[in-house]
Design a protein around this motif. Sequence first.
Motif, PDB file in Angstrom:
ATOM      1  N   GLY A 138     -23.129  11.076  -5.992  1.00 13.25           N
ATOM      2  CA  GLY A 138     -21.908  10.285  -5.894  1.00 13.25           C
ATOM      3  C   GLY A 138     -22.126   8.969  -5.167  1.00 13.25           C
ATOM      4  N   SER A 139     -23.378   8.521  -5.115  1.00 17.06           N
ATOM      5  CA  SER A 139     -23.721   7.287  -4.418  1.00 17.06           C
ATOM      6  C   SER A 139     -24.782   6.540  -5.208  1.00 17.06           C
ATOM      7  N   ARG A 140     -24.683   5.213  -5.227  1.00 15.95           N
ATOM      8  CA  ARG A 140     -25.702   4.443  -5.929  1.00 15.95           C
ATOM      9  C   ARG A 140     -26.971   4.284  -5.099  1.00 15.95           C
ATOM     10  N   ALA A 141     -26.966   4.761  -3.853  1.00 16.73           N
ATOM     11  CA  ALA A 141     -28.125   4.592  -2.964  1.00 16.73           C
ATOM     12  C   ALA A 141     -29.424   5.140  -3.564  1.00 16.73           C
ATOM     13  N   PRO A 142     -29.446   6.334  -4.166  1.00 12.55           N
ATOM     14  CA  PRO A 142     -30.712   6.820  -4.735  1.00 12.55           C
ATOM     15  C   PRO A 142     -31.230   5.934  -5.877  1.00 12.55           C
ATOM     16  N   PHE A 143     -30.327   5.370  -6.672  1.00 14.58           N
ATOM     17  CA  PHE A 143     -30.735   4.454  -7.742  1.00 14.58           C
ATOM     18  C   PHE A 143     -31.401   3.226  -7.130  1.00 14.58           C
ATOM     19  N   ALA A 165     -35.674  -8.525 -12.682  1.00 13.13           N
ATOM     20  CA  ALA A 165     -34.333  -8.871 -13.173  1.00 13.13           C
ATOM     21  C   ALA A 165     -33.748  -7.728 -14.005  1.00 13.13           C
ATOM     22  N   TYR A 166     -34.596  -7.086 -14.813  1.00  8.66           N
ATOM     23  CA  TYR A 166     -34.125  -5.942 -15.603  1.00  8.66           C
ATOM     24  C   TYR A 166     -33.692  -4.801 -14.686  1.00  8.66           C
ATOM     25  N   LEU A 167     -34.498  -4.497 -13.682  1.00  5.10           N
ATOM     26  CA  LEU A 167     -34.183  -3.386 -12.776  1.00  5.10           C
ATOM     27  C   LEU A 167     -32.972  -3.677 -11.892  1.00  5.10           C
ATOM     28  N   LEU A 168     -32.792  -4.936 -11.521  1.00  6.24           N
ATOM     29  CA  LEU A 168     -31.713  -5.288 -10.590  1.00  6.24           C
ATOM     30  C   LEU A 168     -30.445  -5.763 -11.284  1.00  6.24           C
ATOM     31  N   ARG A 169     -30.434  -5.797 -12.606  1.00  6.09           N
ATOM     32  CA  ARG A 169     -29.243  -6.300 -13.289  1.00  6.09           C
ATOM     33  C   ARG A 169     -28.030  -5.425 -12.959  1.00  6.09           C
ATOM     34  N   GLU A 170     -26.866  -6.027 -13.097  1.00  8.51           N
ATOM     35  CA  GLU A 170     -25.616  -5.329 -12.766  1.00  8.51           C
ATOM     36  C   GLU A 170     -25.447  -4.114 -13.668  1.00  8.51           C
ATOM     37  N   ARG A 171     -25.207  -2.978 -13.057  1.00  8.48           N
ATOM     38  CA  ARG A 171     -24.980  -1.730 -13.792  1.00  8.48           C
ATOM     39  C   ARG A 171     -23.870  -0.946 -13.108  1.00  8.48           C
ATOM     40  N   ASP A 172     -23.137  -0.159 -13.907  1.00  5.27           N
ATOM     41  CA  ASP A 172     -22.151   0.758 -13.354  1.00  5.27           C
ATOM     42  C   ASP A 172     -22.893   2.082 -13.118  1.00  5.27           C
ATOM     43  N   VAL A 173     -23.664   2.099 -12.026  1.00  9.07           N
ATOM     44  CA  VAL A 173     -24.621   3.173 -11.778  1.00  9.07           C
ATOM     45  C   VAL A 173     -23.951   4.551 -11.758  1.00  9.07           C
ATOM     46  N   LEU A 174     -22.804   4.670 -11.136  1.00  4.46           N
ATOM     47  CA  LEU A 174     -22.180   5.986 -11.000  1.00  4.46           C
ATOM     48  C   LEU A 174     -21.614   6.517 -12.317  1.00  4.46           C
ATOM     49  N   ARG A 175     -21.404   5.655 -13.286  1.00  9.76           N
ATOM     50  CA  ARG A 175     -20.993   6.118 -14.613  1.00  9.76           C
ATOM     51  C   ARG A 175     -22.193   6.592 -15.413  1.00  9.76           C
ATOM     52  N   GLY A 176     -23.374   6.165 -15.020  1.00 11.02           N
ATOM     53  CA  GLY A 176     -24.579   6.532 -15.758  1.00 11.02           C
ATOM     54  C   GLY A 176     -24.810   5.585 -16.917  1.00 11.02           C
ATOM     55  N   GLN A 178     -33.456   5.655 -15.685  1.00  9.23           N
ATOM     56  CA  GLN A 178     -32.699   6.824 -16.135  1.00  9.23           C
ATOM     57  C   GLN A 178     -32.613   7.898 -15.045  1.00  9.23           C
ATOM     58  N   GLY A 179     -33.717   8.130 -14.342  1.00  8.07           N
ATOM     59  CA  GLY A 179     -33.695   9.090 -13.241  1.00  8.07           C
ATOM     60  C   GLY A 179     -32.820   8.619 -12.099  1.00  8.07           C
ATOM     61  N   GLY A 180     -32.816   7.314 -11.866  1.00  8.41           N
ATOM     62  CA  GLY A 180     -31.962   6.752 -10.830  1.00  8.41           C
ATOM     63  C   GLY A 180     -30.488   6.999 -11.126  1.00  8.41           C
ATOM     64  N   TYR A 181     -30.105   6.865 -12.391  1.00  4.86           N
ATOM     65  CA  TYR A 181     -28.721   7.176 -12.786  1.00  4.86           C
ATOM     66  C   TYR A 181     -28.384   8.632 -12.469  1.00  4.86           C
ATOM     67  N   VAL A 182     -29.295   9.527 -12.828  1.00  6.58           N
ATOM     68  CA  VAL A 182     -29.054  10.962 -12.606  1.00  6.58           C
ATOM     69  C   VAL A 182     -28.886  11.254 -11.111  1.00  6.58           C
ATOM     70  N   LEU A 183     -29.788  10.706 -10.293  1.00  2.00           N
ATOM     71  CA  LEU A 183     -29.712  10.937  -8.845  1.00  2.00           C
ATOM     72  C   LEU A 183     -28.429  10.345  -8.254  1.00  2.00           C
ATOM     73  N   ALA A 184     -28.042   9.172  -8.714  1.00  2.00           N
ATOM     74  CA  ALA A 184     -26.812   8.544  -8.209  1.00  2.00           C
ATOM     75  C   ALA A 184     -25.588   9.373  -8.573  1.00  2.00           C
TER      76      ALA A 184
END
Length: 195
Positions: free
Chosen positions: A173-178, A88-99, A163-169
């Motif tokens: 420019g895509s949330r896919a790596p996150f 649930a923590y990992l999948l919670r809603e996030r604005d991934v591309l904003r970091g 945190q690394g997922g945010y950087v990769l996304a």
Amino acid sequence: MYSGGMSMNTSERLIEATRELLWERGYVGTSPKAVQQAAGAGQGSMYHHFAGKPDLALAAIRRTAEEMGAVAEAVLGGEGTAYSRIEAYLLRERDVLRGCPVGRLTMDPEVVAEPALRAPIDEVIGRLRIRLAEVVQQGLDRGELSGSLDADETAATVLATVQGGYVLARATGSRAPFDSAVRGLLALLAPRDAD
């Protein structure tokens, strides 16, 4: 100045504007003038509430760190297995591309160089790591997670994945790596069915 009613008072507007600008522009790019414009507040009003930019930035960073901690605790402190709470923590809603608003601050040289500004960030990341380790340890104690896991190392891995997922996304420019990193970590943590 009137600060009653349903609208946010000037101090709150200044803090919220600073939080947004720090997230978008970093410390150097967050000028007092930009904060005042975003908050709809005058210079006199800003300096009535805050001693200066560092004081306002500290209030904003503290608020961001508190919010991050509260959001994480709401999920990690919930019901269910350790795996389901980490999931649930990992999948919670996030604005991934904003970091991550807190993670972004750790990459800001001015924030990292100033102990007072860095302290709330260190504290919330430390508390989150400890809380994640507690959840993992509960899962180990209950036999919900693989006995080969180390609670502290797993907690660090969860934080590093986010945190690394945010950087990769942001880099792509895509949330896919996150999303891919989160799925990979969940697959590694998934309880194995006994044969």
